[in-house]
Every structure is written in C-alpha cells, then in structure tokens.
Design a protein around this motif. Structure first.
Motif, PDB file in Angstrom:
ATOM      1  N   VAL A 349       0.850  -1.200   0.000  1.00 52.64           N
ATOM      2  CA  VAL A 349       0.000   0.000   0.000  1.00 52.64           C
ATOM      3  C   VAL A 349       0.878   1.240   0.000  1.00 52.64           C
ATOM      4  CG1 VAL A 349      -1.765   1.281   1.250  1.00 52.64           C
ATOM      5  CG2 VAL A 349      -1.827  -1.219   1.238  1.00 52.64           C
ATOM      6  N   GLU A 350       0.564   2.207  -0.846  1.00 50.90           N
ATOM      7  CA  GLU A 350       1.281   3.483  -0.890  1.00 50.90           C
ATOM      8  C   GLU A 350       0.582   4.466   0.061  1.00 50.90           C
ATOM      9  OE1 GLU A 350       1.334   4.857  -4.884  1.00 50.90           O
ATOM     10  OE2 GLU A 350       2.252   3.011  -5.688  1.00 50.90           O
ATOM     11  N   LEU A 351       1.316   4.990   1.010  1.00 47.07           N
ATOM     12  CA  LEU A 351       0.767   5.927   1.994  1.00 47.07           C
ATOM     13  C   LEU A 351       1.295   7.325   1.701  1.00 47.07           C
ATOM     14  CD1 LEU A 351      -0.776   6.630   4.578  1.00 47.07           C
ATOM     15  CD2 LEU A 351       1.259   5.941   5.890  1.00 47.07           C
ATOM     16  N   GLU A 352       0.358   8.287   1.548  1.00 49.66           N
ATOM     17  CA  GLU A 352       0.720   9.679   1.317  1.00 49.66           C
ATOM     18  C   GLU A 352       0.124  10.519   2.437  1.00 49.66           C
ATOM     19  OE1 GLU A 352      -0.578  10.976  -2.493  1.00 49.66           O
ATOM     20  OE2 GLU A 352       0.038   9.131  -3.514  1.00 49.66           O
ATOM     21  N   GLY A 353       0.944  11.388   2.988  1.00 46.00           N
ATOM     22  CA  GLY A 353       0.450  12.259   4.041  1.00 46.00           C
ATOM     23  C   GLY A 353       1.596  12.912   4.774  1.00 46.00           C
ATOM     24  N   VAL A 354       1.337  14.060   5.335  1.00 42.86           N
ATOM     25  CA  VAL A 354       2.330  14.828   6.065  1.00 42.86           C
ATOM     26  C   VAL A 354       2.191  14.522   7.537  1.00 42.86           C
ATOM     27  CG1 VAL A 354       3.196  17.132   6.575  1.00 42.86           C
ATOM     28  CG2 VAL A 354       2.269  16.622   4.304  1.00 42.86           C
ATOM     29  N   GLU A 355       3.275  14.259   8.194  1.00 37.88           N
ATOM     30  CA  GLU A 355       3.250  14.002   9.631  1.00 37.88           C
ATOM     31  C   GLU A 355       2.779  15.256  10.368  1.00 37.88           C
ATOM     32  OE1 GLU A 355       3.861  11.142  10.948  1.00 37.88           O
ATOM     33  OE2 GLU A 355       4.739  10.058   9.251  1.00 37.88           O
ATOM     34  N   GLY A 356       2.156  15.041  11.496  1.00 43.53           N
ATOM     35  CA  GLY A 356       1.737  16.162  12.325  1.00 43.53           C
ATOM     36  C   GLY A 356       0.282  16.557  12.174  1.00 43.53           C
ATOM     37  N   ILE A 357      -0.516  15.765  11.438  1.00 43.12           N
ATOM     38  CA  ILE A 357      -1.957  16.025  11.338  1.00 43.12           C
ATOM     39  C   ILE A 357      -2.623  15.423  12.568  1.00 43.12           C
ATOM     40  CG2 ILE A 357      -4.058  15.605  10.025  1.00 43.12           C
ATOM     41  CD1 ILE A 357      -2.374  15.434   7.514  1.00 43.12           C
ATOM     42  N   THR A 358      -2.939  16.270  13.521  1.00 42.46           N
ATOM     43  CA  THR A 358      -3.507  15.771  14.772  1.00 42.46           C
ATOM     44  C   THR A 358      -4.999  15.516  14.617  1.00 42.46           C
ATOM     45  OG1 THR A 358      -3.886  18.033  15.554  1.00 42.46           O
ATOM     46  CG2 THR A 358      -1.801  16.985  16.153  1.00 42.46           C
ATOM     47  N   LEU A 359      -5.457  14.511  15.339  1.00 45.36           N
ATOM     48  CA  LEU A 359      -6.877  14.108  15.283  1.00 45.36           C
ATOM     49  C   LEU A 359      -7.292  13.617  16.658  1.00 45.36           C
ATOM     50  CD1 LEU A 359      -9.473  13.339  13.659  1.00 45.36           C
ATOM     51  CD2 LEU A 359      -8.386  11.117  13.233  1.00 45.36           C
ATOM     52  N   ARG A 360      -8.441  14.074  17.114  1.00 49.61           N
ATOM     53  CA  ARG A 360      -9.021  13.544  18.352  1.00 49.61           C
ATOM     54  C   ARG A 360     -10.101  12.551  17.964  1.00 49.61           C
ATOM     55  NH1 ARG A 360      -8.563  15.458  23.227  1.00 49.61           N
ATOM     56  NH2 ARG A 360     -10.748  15.008  23.692  1.00 49.61           N
ATOM     57  N   ALA A 361      -9.852  11.279  18.271  1.00 47.68           N
ATOM     58  CA  ALA A 361     -10.766  10.210  17.885  1.00 47.68           C
ATOM     59  C   ALA A 361     -10.446   8.975  18.705  1.00 47.68           C
ATOM     60  CB  ALA A 361     -10.654   9.928  16.391  1.00 47.68           C
ATOM     61  N   ASP A 362     -11.239   7.942  18.469  1.00 44.97           N
ATOM     62  CA  ASP A 362     -10.985   6.643  19.077  1.00 44.97           C
ATOM     63  C   ASP A 362     -10.003   5.917  18.160  1.00 44.97           C
ATOM     64  OD1 ASP A 362     -11.093   3.922  19.842  1.00 44.97           O
ATOM     65  OD2 ASP A 362     -13.061   4.237  20.763  1.00 44.97           O
ATOM     66  N   ARG A 363      -8.754   5.801  18.609  1.00 43.60           N
ATOM     67  CA  ARG A 363      -7.712   5.257  17.736  1.00 43.60           C
ATOM     68  C   ARG A 363      -8.004   3.814  17.343  1.00 43.60           C
ATOM     69  NH1 ARG A 363      -1.404   6.649  17.980  1.00 43.60           N
ATOM     70  NH2 ARG A 363      -0.677   5.177  16.373  1.00 43.60           N
ATOM     71  N   ARG A 364      -8.529   3.014  18.268  1.00 38.56           N
ATOM     72  CA  ARG A 364      -8.803   1.617  17.932  1.00 38.56           C
ATOM     73  C   ARG A 364      -9.860   1.516  16.852  1.00 38.56           C
ATOM     74  NH1 ARG A 364     -12.156  -2.503  18.988  1.00 38.56           N
ATOM     75  NH2 ARG A 364     -13.566  -1.232  20.270  1.00 38.56           N
ATOM     76  N   ARG A 365     -10.882   2.362  16.952  1.00 40.77           N
ATOM     77  CA  ARG A 365     -11.947   2.306  15.945  1.00 40.77           C
ATOM     78  C   ARG A 365     -11.475   2.873  14.607  1.00 40.77           C
ATOM     79  NH1 ARG A 365     -16.400   0.315  17.622  1.00 40.77           N
ATOM     80  NH2 ARG A 365     -16.751   0.084  19.871  1.00 40.77           N
ATOM     81  N   LEU A 366     -10.622   3.880  14.629  1.00 34.39           N
ATOM     82  CA  LEU A 366     -10.041   4.357  13.369  1.00 34.39           C
ATOM     83  C   LEU A 366      -9.230   3.241  12.716  1.00 34.39           C
ATOM     84  CD1 LEU A 366      -9.413   6.611  11.351  1.00 34.39           C
ATOM     85  CD2 LEU A 366      -7.451   7.232  12.791  1.00 34.39           C
ATOM     86  N   ASP A 367      -8.512   2.458  13.519  1.00 33.68           N
ATOM     87  CA  ASP A 367      -7.751   1.330  12.994  1.00 33.68           C
ATOM     88  C   ASP A 367      -8.683   0.329  12.299  1.00 33.68           C
ATOM     89  OD1 ASP A 367      -5.035  -0.334  13.240  1.00 33.68           O
ATOM     90  OD2 ASP A 367      -6.723  -1.673  13.744  1.00 33.68           O
ATOM     91  N   VAL A 368      -9.848   0.078  12.901  1.00 29.29           N
ATOM     92  CA  VAL A 368     -10.822  -0.844  12.302  1.00 29.29           C
ATOM     93  C   VAL A 368     -11.327  -0.304  10.970  1.00 29.29           C
ATOM     94  CG1 VAL A 368     -13.107  -1.868  12.586  1.00 29.29           C
ATOM     95  CG2 VAL A 368     -11.522  -1.834  14.510  1.00 29.29           C
ATOM     96  N   VAL A 369     -11.643   0.995  10.926  1.00 31.54           N
ATOM     97  CA  VAL A 369     -12.163   1.592   9.682  1.00 31.54           C
ATOM     98  C   VAL A 369     -11.127   1.504   8.579  1.00 31.54           C
ATOM     99  CG1 VAL A 369     -12.986   3.723   8.622  1.00 31.54           C
ATOM    100  CG2 VAL A 369     -13.720   3.133  10.932  1.00 31.54           C
ATOM    101  N   VAL A 370      -9.885   1.941   8.867  1.00 29.66           N
ATOM    102  CA  VAL A 370      -8.840   1.926   7.837  1.00 29.66           C
ATOM    103  C   VAL A 370      -8.556   0.490   7.385  1.00 29.66           C
ATOM    104  CG1 VAL A 370      -6.415   2.450   7.376  1.00 29.66           C
ATOM    105  CG2 VAL A 370      -7.832   4.065   8.669  1.00 29.66           C
ATOM    106  N   ALA A 371      -8.531  -0.449   8.334  1.00 29.67           N
ATOM    107  CA  ALA A 371      -8.268  -1.840   7.963  1.00 29.67           C
ATOM    108  C   ALA A 371      -9.355  -2.382   7.045  1.00 29.67           C
ATOM    109  CB  ALA A 371      -8.163  -2.692   9.225  1.00 29.67           C
ATOM    110  N   ASN A 372     -10.598  -2.060   7.321  1.00 29.69           N
ATOM    111  CA  ASN A 372     -11.689  -2.529   6.462  1.00 29.69           C
ATOM    112  C   ASN A 372     -11.608  -1.919   5.078  1.00 29.69           C
ATOM    113  OD1 ASN A 372     -13.353  -4.416   7.923  1.00 29.69           O
ATOM    114  ND2 ASN A 372     -13.893  -2.751   9.298  1.00 29.69           N
ATOM    115  N   LEU A 373     -11.329  -0.611   4.982  1.00 29.61           N
ATOM    116  CA  LEU A 373     -11.264   0.046   3.682  1.00 29.61           C
ATOM    117  C   LEU A 373     -10.084  -0.473   2.870  1.00 29.61           C
ATOM    118  CD1 LEU A 373     -12.134   3.755   4.618  1.00 29.61           C
ATOM    119  CD2 LEU A 373     -13.649   1.998   3.702  1.00 29.61           C
ATOM    120  N   VAL A 374      -8.919  -0.561   3.487  1.00 29.59           N
ATOM    121  CA  VAL A 374      -7.737  -1.029   2.750  1.00 29.59           C
ATOM    122  C   VAL A 374      -7.879  -2.512   2.417  1.00 29.59           C
ATOM    123  CG1 VAL A 374      -5.248  -1.360   2.876  1.00 29.59           C
ATOM    124  CG2 VAL A 374      -6.276   0.738   3.780  1.00 29.59           C
ATOM    125  N   GLY A 375      -8.369  -3.319   3.369  1.00 29.58           N
ATOM    126  CA  GLY A 375      -8.560  -4.734   3.087  1.00 29.58           C
ATOM    127  C   GLY A 375      -9.531  -4.951   1.948  1.00 29.58           C
TER     128      GLY A 375
END
Length: 480
Positions: A349-375
């Motif tokens: 997978v090619e990842l594009e993005g600049v470090e330092g983009i802060t986000l307030r969220a549930d990290r575990r659930r964001l991991d689930v969303v990204v994993a489902n989309l990429v998978g």
C-alpha cells in the motif's frame, strides 16, 4: 394560462374556497340586482311609452271632430298646435311641422303607420338622447260605423331623457347593491372556509405527526360526509402502519438479540476450537500432504468464523447503542501507518500524508475503519492501492483508492449494507460482508462519514471524513 394569471391564482385551499365563495355570492347578488333593475327599467320605459301614446292619441281624438275634409294648411297647423310641440302633421303633399323633433321621424315609422292604419311607436336615439316617436293615422267613421283612413297622419316626438335618468339611477343602485354584497360575502366565505377546512387541518396535523414518527396519531371523525370518511380511512391506514411497524420492530429486535446471543454463545467454543486448530497447524509439517491440506483449510475457516462472530458482536453493540468512543489525540498519518504495519500491508500500500496532522478520535476504531477500507481494496481491487491523508482546519480526510474495475452503478448504493456482496461467486471469500457496514457505523459514531465512488482514472475510491475534534468529550466504550 399566462404567467401573470398563474401568479395571481390563489395557491392555498383556503384562499381558493374564499375566492370561489365570494365570486359566487357577488355574481349572484349582481345578477339578481341587474335582473331587478332590468325589469324595473323595462316597466318604466313601457309605462312612459303607454302614457305618452295615450296622451297623443287623446289630443288627436279631441281635435279630429273639428277638422274639415279634405283639410287645408290652416287645419293641419291647428291640429299640430293641439297635439303639442315637436309634432309633424302630413296630408298628401302638405305638412305642418314644429320644433326639431319632426326631423327624427323615420321612413320606417311612416310606412308602418300607412300600412297598419293604427297607432305605431318607435324608440330612437339622437343627439345623445332617447326619443319616442308616436305615429297616429286619422280615421273617418262612416254612418254605418266603418272606418277608413283620412290620409292625415300625425307624428309626435317626445323626449325620454327623464325616463333614461330613472333607468340610470336604477343601474347605479344595482351596482351599489352588488358592491355592498362583497363585505358580507367575504365574511361568510371566511366562516364557511373555516368550517370546511377544520377537518382538513386536523388531517394535515395528523399526517405530520405520523411522518415525524408518532404512529399513535389519530383524528376523530366529525359528521358523516366525505371528509369524515377520509378521516376514518386515514385512521385505518395509520392503525395498519402502526401494527406493521410494531411487528417489524419486534422482528428486528428479535433478530438483533438472536445475533447477539449466538455470537456470545459461540465465543467460548470458538476460542477452544481456535486453540485446537492452532495446535494442529503447528504440527502440520509432520502430517501427510492430504492431512496437512485439511488442517490448513480448518485453520482458514476457523479464523474466518472467528472474524464473523467478532463482527456480529460489534454490530450487535451498535444496534444496542452501547458503543462509546474512547477519544484521544494522536497523529493521523502515524495511526494509519501503524494499521498497515500491523497487518503487513506496508509493502503493498502506498501511503501519502504529512506528519503532524492531529486528530481527536478513538484510535482503535479508526484502525478498524482503515483496515476494512484497505482490506476491501486489496481483496477486490488491483494494485497499486493508495492511502492519502489530508486535513482542513475542521476535518481529516483519509482517501483509499485502487486501480481495479471500480464499483458498478447498481452496487454503489449498497456497498455499506450489511452482508452485501456484489458478486455471489465470492460467497466463500474471507470477508464477512460486515466490514464496510462496521466502518460506516464507526465513522457516524465520530460525527463523520464515508463515501464510495469511482476514481477518475478507474478503480474505486472510498473517502473517510472525520471531524478533528468530535465534541471534545472522552467517552468510554462499554461491553467491548
């Protein structure tokens, strides 16, 4: 209909009822007033005509016995003076005229007098005034009582302006009566519209309550007319809808409870089964090829079943409303990279993005969303799969694209439906059909959303949008 008339036409039912009632009432009053005025005008004109005709006939009859036959010019002049002003008397080629009236005598009137040998009248308009023409033939009475024309004809012209003034006054009175009917007509129309539209307004309010979700809304029927029948029909429809919705809600609740119960009940035996197959997997190298293949298949299907049960439990928590966010602040690009690294996808997978983009969220659930989309992109798309992370002051955007065939038009509206698979031939693929539905639920839980579309150059594009701060409240997850 012209655009101007279309704009002037009343839009609502109440204005249309009021306008129709007022028009009918005013037109009825106007018709009655005009009919009365017309009858009175006719009576006035006929009465004046009879009076003038009788007066002229009486004067001619009073002067006739003194005439000598055949008459000379003096006799014609005396007869004219006896009849009154604006009179014409003729005998063969002699005539005696007075005033301007005789010029109004028409050839048609003269012909009618000579042909009928009786009094004839005609109404004409001249110089902007109405006139009455009266033609009287003088008759000679024989000793045996027979009557023959004497050849003397008297034509009297009388002004009807006074009668016309009375007719005009009647017309003005009729117009005034029609205008006076306007105010009570409007008041009566408003009262009638209020009575007629009250049941309609009640039905409208009931329909709005039903549309807003109050399935117990009802309207009490009033009377026994068509509106009462409509009200009863709407009540029956609402009752049927309420019964159907209650049944469907019970079925959904039963289905959710069944899925939750089954998932919990399967959790423990699946844990045991997983441990067993893992042990078998470690010993598969010493097995025969056929046995090793069977063990590999058992391991794959067991892991698939475990994922399905975990997804079902997650969906059950969403349905029960027991899911809460555990909000923390972290770097969005780093979280996505960790998700890819944990699953061994960094080289795919090619990842594009600049470090330092802060986000307030549930990290575990964001991991689930990204994993489902990429998978999903890795399973159903084609390489390269790209993940691009961008941000605005208000939100973080995570875009997942691939170079596959894209999403068919008939599939796109259903990609986030539970258990939906576009290709029935993929029924045995590792996916449970719940991944994208769970991803969408997690996005909504954060106050964001996911959209699915086709990229401009081909392939599918899923875009996750999350607010950078979903309210600033840290919510603890329950029942995980």
């Amino acid at each position: 209909m012209s655009p101007v008339l279309g704009r002037l036409r009343p839009r609502g039912l109440r204005p249309r009822l009021v306008v129709a009632f007022v028009l009918v009432t005013v037109l009825g009053a106007a018709a009655a007033a005009w009919a009365g005025a017309g009858s009175a005008a006719t009576a006035l004109v006929d009465g004046a005509q009879e009076r003038i005709t009788g007066e002229v006939a009486d004067r001619v009859g009073a002067a006739a016995p003194e005439l000598a036959y055949p008459p000379d010019q003096d006799a014609l002049d005396r007869l004219r003076r006896d009849v009154g002003p604006n009179t014409l008397v003729t005998y063969e080629d002699m005539r005696s005229a007075d005033g301007t009236g005789p010029r109004l005598v028409t050839d048609a009137l003269r012909g009618a007098v000579r042909e009928r040998d009786r009094i004839t009248v005609q109404r004409v308009a001249a110089d902007g005034r109405p006139w009455l023409l009266v033609g009287v033939p003088l008759m000679i009475t024989a000793p045996d009582g027979g009557r023959t024309p004497s050849g003397i004809e008297v034509y009297a012209v009388r002004d009807l302006s006074g009668v016309q003034d009375q007719v005009d006054a009647l017309t003005r009175a009729a117009a005034g009566a029609s205008a006076l009917a306007l105010v009570p007509a409007v008041l009566l129309a408003l009262l009638a519209a209020r009575g007629v539209l009250r049941p309609v307004r009640d039905l409208r309010d009931t329909a709005r309550r039903l549309a807003s979700g109050d399935l117990g809304a009802r309207t009490a029927p009033q009377g026994a007319d068509e509106l009462a029948e409509l009200t009863a029909t709407v009540n029956e429809m609402a009752e049927s809808v309420q019964t159907s919705m209650a049944g469907m809600e019970r079925m959904r609740a039963d289905a959710r409870r069944f899925a939750s119960d089954v998932s919990h009940e399967l959790r423990t035996p699946l844990s045991t089964l997983t441990a067993v197959v893992e042990v078998l997997a470690t010993a598969s190298d010493r097995m025969e090829p056929d046995d090793r293949e069977s063990v590999g298949l058992a391991v794959t299907e067991t892991r698939r079943l475990v994922r399905l049960v975990e997804d079902l439990m997650e969906v059950s928590r969403f349905d029960a409303g027991s899911v809460r966010l555990r909000v923390e602040e972290f770097d969005a690009v780093g979280a996505v990279r960790d998700c890819l690294r944990a699953r061994g996808w960094l080289d795919r997978v090619e990842l594009e993005g600049v470090e330092g983009i802060t986000l307030r969220a549930d990290r575990r659930r964001l991991d689930v969303v990204v994993a489902n989309l990429v998978g999903n992109a890795l399973r159903h798309g084609e390489p390269p799969v790209r993940v691009r992370v961008t941000a605005t002051p208000d939100e973080v955007r995570i875009e997942v694209t691939d170079d596959g065939p894209g999403l068919p038009e008939e599939v796109r509206p259903h990609v986030f439906d539970r258990f939906y698979k576009a290709d029935t031939a993929r029924a045995r693929t590792p996916g449970s059909g719940l991944g994208l539905a769970i991803a969408a639920e997690n996005a909504r839980l954060h106050g964001g959303g996911i959209t699915a579309e086709n990229a401009g150059g081909g392939g599918a594009r899923f875009v996750l949008r999350l607010p950078r701060d979903p309210g600033g409240q840290e919510k603890q997850e329950e029942g995980s």
